[in-house]
Design a protein around this motif. Structure first.
Motif, mmCIF file in Angstrom:
data_model
loop_
_atom_site.group_PDB
_atom_site.id
_atom_site.type_symbol
_atom_site.label_atom_id
_atom_site.label_comp_id
_atom_site.label_asym_id
_atom_site.label_seq_id
_atom_site.Cartn_x
_atom_site.Cartn_y
_atom_site.Cartn_z
ATOM 1 N N ASP A 164 8.396 12.389 3.391
ATOM 2 C CA ASP A 164 7.945 11.553 4.511
ATOM 3 C C ASP A 164 7.033 10.419 4.050
ATOM 4 O OD1 ASP A 164 6.173 13.692 3.844
ATOM 5 O OD2 ASP A 164 4.996 13.224 5.637
ATOM 6 N N LEU A 165 6.495 10.534 2.834
ATOM 7 C CA LEU A 165 5.630 9.469 2.309
ATOM 8 C C LEU A 165 6.424 8.347 1.635
ATOM 9 C CD1 LEU A 165 2.640 11.447 0.771
ATOM 10 C CD2 LEU A 165 2.715 10.194 2.914
ATOM 11 N N TYR A 166 7.754 8.515 1.539
ATOM 12 C CA TYR A 166 8.559 7.465 0.917
ATOM 13 C C TYR A 166 8.470 6.199 1.770
ATOM 14 C CZ TYR A 166 12.379 5.120 -1.432
ATOM 15 O OH TYR A 166 13.121 4.211 -2.143
ATOM 16 N N PRO A 167 8.190 5.043 1.179
ATOM 17 C CA PRO A 167 8.019 3.799 1.945
ATOM 18 C C PRO A 167 9.287 3.425 2.705
ATOM 19 C CG PRO A 167 7.200 3.540 -0.273
ATOM 20 C CD PRO A 167 7.897 4.856 -0.234
ATOM 21 N N ASP A 168 9.096 2.899 3.894
ATOM 22 C CA ASP A 168 10.222 2.505 4.731
ATOM 23 C C ASP A 168 10.577 1.029 4.576
ATOM 24 O OD1 ASP A 168 7.867 1.734 5.830
ATOM 25 O OD2 ASP A 168 8.375 2.268 7.890
ATOM 26 N N CYS A 169 10.123 0.411 3.498
ATOM 27 C CA CYS A 169 10.433 -0.985 3.227
ATOM 28 C C CYS A 169 10.838 -1.114 1.758
ATOM 29 C CB CYS A 169 9.221 -1.871 3.529
ATOM 30 S SG CYS A 169 7.750 -1.388 2.647
ATOM 31 N N PRO A 170 11.578 -2.159 1.410
ATOM 32 C CA PRO A 170 11.980 -2.329 0.014
ATOM 33 C C PRO A 170 10.777 -2.623 -0.880
ATOM 34 C CG PRO A 170 12.638 -4.218 1.289
ATOM 35 C CD PRO A 170 12.103 -3.209 2.261
ATOM 36 N N ARG A 171 10.913 -2.295 -2.151
ATOM 37 C CA ARG A 171 9.827 -2.518 -3.101
ATOM 38 C C ARG A 171 9.570 -4.020 -3.237
ATOM 39 N NH1 ARG A 171 7.448 0.483 -7.223
ATOM 40 N NH2 ARG A 171 8.883 2.210 -6.876
ATOM 41 N N PRO A 172 8.326 -4.453 -3.044
ATOM 42 C CA PRO A 172 8.031 -5.890 -3.154
ATOM 43 C C PRO A 172 8.074 -6.344 -4.614
ATOM 44 C CG PRO A 172 6.018 -4.650 -2.785
ATOM 45 C CD PRO A 172 7.164 -3.666 -2.689
ATOM 46 N N ASN A 173 8.289 -7.633 -4.790
ATOM 47 C CA ASN A 173 8.283 -8.198 -6.139
ATOM 48 C C ASN A 173 6.842 -8.397 -6.576
ATOM 49 O OD1 ASN A 173 11.050 -8.302 -6.155
ATOM 50 N ND2 ASN A 173 11.128 -10.374 -5.369
ATOM 51 N N ASP A 174 6.407 -7.628 -7.561
ATOM 52 C CA ASP A 174 5.040 -7.715 -8.048
ATOM 53 C C ASP A 174 4.967 -8.404 -9.405
ATOM 54 O OD1 ASP A 174 4.103 -6.413 -5.830
ATOM 55 O OD2 ASP A 174 4.266 -4.431 -6.727
ATOM 56 N N ALA A 175 6.014 -9.141 -9.766
ATOM 57 C CA ALA A 175 6.064 -9.779 -11.084
ATOM 58 C C ALA A 175 4.973 -10.847 -11.213
ATOM 59 C CB ALA A 175 7.436 -10.419 -11.319
ATOM 60 N N GLU A 196 0.829 -1.216 0.000
ATOM 61 C CA GLU A 196 0.000 0.000 0.000
ATOM 62 C C GLU A 196 0.856 1.255 0.000
ATOM 63 O OE1 GLU A 196 -2.588 -0.301 3.341
ATOM 64 O OE2 GLU A 196 -3.603 -2.079 2.559
ATOM 65 N N GLN A 197 1.954 1.249 0.761
ATOM 66 C CA GLN A 197 2.842 2.409 0.790
ATOM 67 C C GLN A 197 3.439 2.677 -0.583
ATOM 68 O OE1 GLN A 197 5.861 1.816 3.753
ATOM 69 N NE2 GLN A 197 4.397 1.826 5.454
ATOM 70 N N TRP A 198 3.832 1.628 -1.297
ATOM 71 C CA TRP A 198 4.408 1.804 -2.626
ATOM 72 C C TRP A 198 3.360 2.264 -3.633
ATOM 73 C CZ3 TRP A 198 9.108 2.719 -3.991
ATOM 74 C CH2 TRP A 198 10.153 2.309 -3.177
ATOM 75 N N VAL A 199 2.112 1.805 -3.496
ATOM 76 C CA VAL A 199 1.048 2.255 -4.398
ATOM 77 C C VAL A 199 0.831 3.758 -4.226
ATOM 78 C CG1 VAL A 199 -1.442 2.110 -4.831
ATOM 79 C CG2 VAL A 199 -0.109 0.024 -4.591
ATOM 80 N N SER A 205 2.962 12.631 -8.023
ATOM 81 C CA SER A 205 3.732 13.234 -9.113
ATOM 82 C C SER A 205 5.151 13.498 -8.618
ATOM 83 C CB SER A 205 3.078 14.545 -9.548
ATOM 84 O OG SER A 205 3.146 15.486 -8.501
ATOM 85 N N ASP A 206 6.043 13.876 -9.552
ATOM 86 C CA ASP A 206 7.431 14.134 -9.174
ATOM 87 C C ASP A 206 7.536 15.315 -8.210
ATOM 88 O OD1 ASP A 206 8.303 12.027 -10.679
ATOM 89 O OD2 ASP A 206 8.730 13.248 -12.456
ATOM 90 N N ASP A 207 6.713 16.355 -8.447
ATOM 91 C CA ASP A 207 6.748 17.507 -7.544
ATOM 92 C C ASP A 207 6.270 17.114 -6.143
ATOM 93 O OD1 ASP A 207 7.637 19.157 -9.569
ATOM 94 O OD2 ASP A 207 5.594 19.719 -10.187
ATOM 95 N N ALA A 208 5.222 16.317 -6.074
ATOM 96 C CA ALA A 208 4.704 15.888 -4.780
ATOM 97 C C ALA A 208 5.721 15.006 -4.047
ATOM 98 C CB ALA A 208 3.390 15.128 -4.960
ATOM 99 N N LYS A 209 6.471 14.200 -4.804
ATOM 100 C CA LYS A 209 7.492 13.355 -4.189
ATOM 101 C C LYS A 209 8.600 14.217 -3.579
ATOM 102 C CE LYS A 209 6.817 9.302 -7.095
ATOM 103 N NZ LYS A 209 7.380 8.431 -8.132
#
Length: 87
Positions: free
Chosen positions: A73-84, A55-58, A64-68
């Motif tokens: 603080d909204l950057y996820p604190d866990c590695p990106r899961p494998n969604d393959a 959910e954090q990655w979604v 948007s890039d400006d919002a990022k």
């Protein structure tokens, strides 16, 4: 008389007897069940953590890039899961 271990001396109480050590001289009857309970609890928590990470990655990917740049603080604190396997 019982032999004392060579490493550590036996702790003795105020009356001179051996201190109470839970589980000494017998095996627990609930050992296997306890392992199963803790494994089940850990499995449940791992699933919840994976869902929260997803959910954090979604949310992060929808910004948007400006919002990022403005909301690091909204950057996820866990590695990106494998969604393959989900695609």
């Amino acid at each position: 008389m019982a032999r004392e271990p060579k490493g550590k001396p036996i702790k003795k109480g105020p009356k001179g007897g051996r201190k109470h050590t839970p589980g000494r001289d017998h095996n627990t009857k609930s050992g296997a069940g306890k392992k199963k309970r803790f494994a089940k609890k850990k499995r449940r928590q791992r699933t919840i953590d994976q869902e929260n990470c997803h959910e954090q990655w979604v949310v992060w990917d929808s910004l948007s890039d400006d919002a990022k740049r403005l909301r690091p603080d909204l950057y996820p604190d866990c590695p990106r899961p494998n969604d393959a396997d989900e695609e």
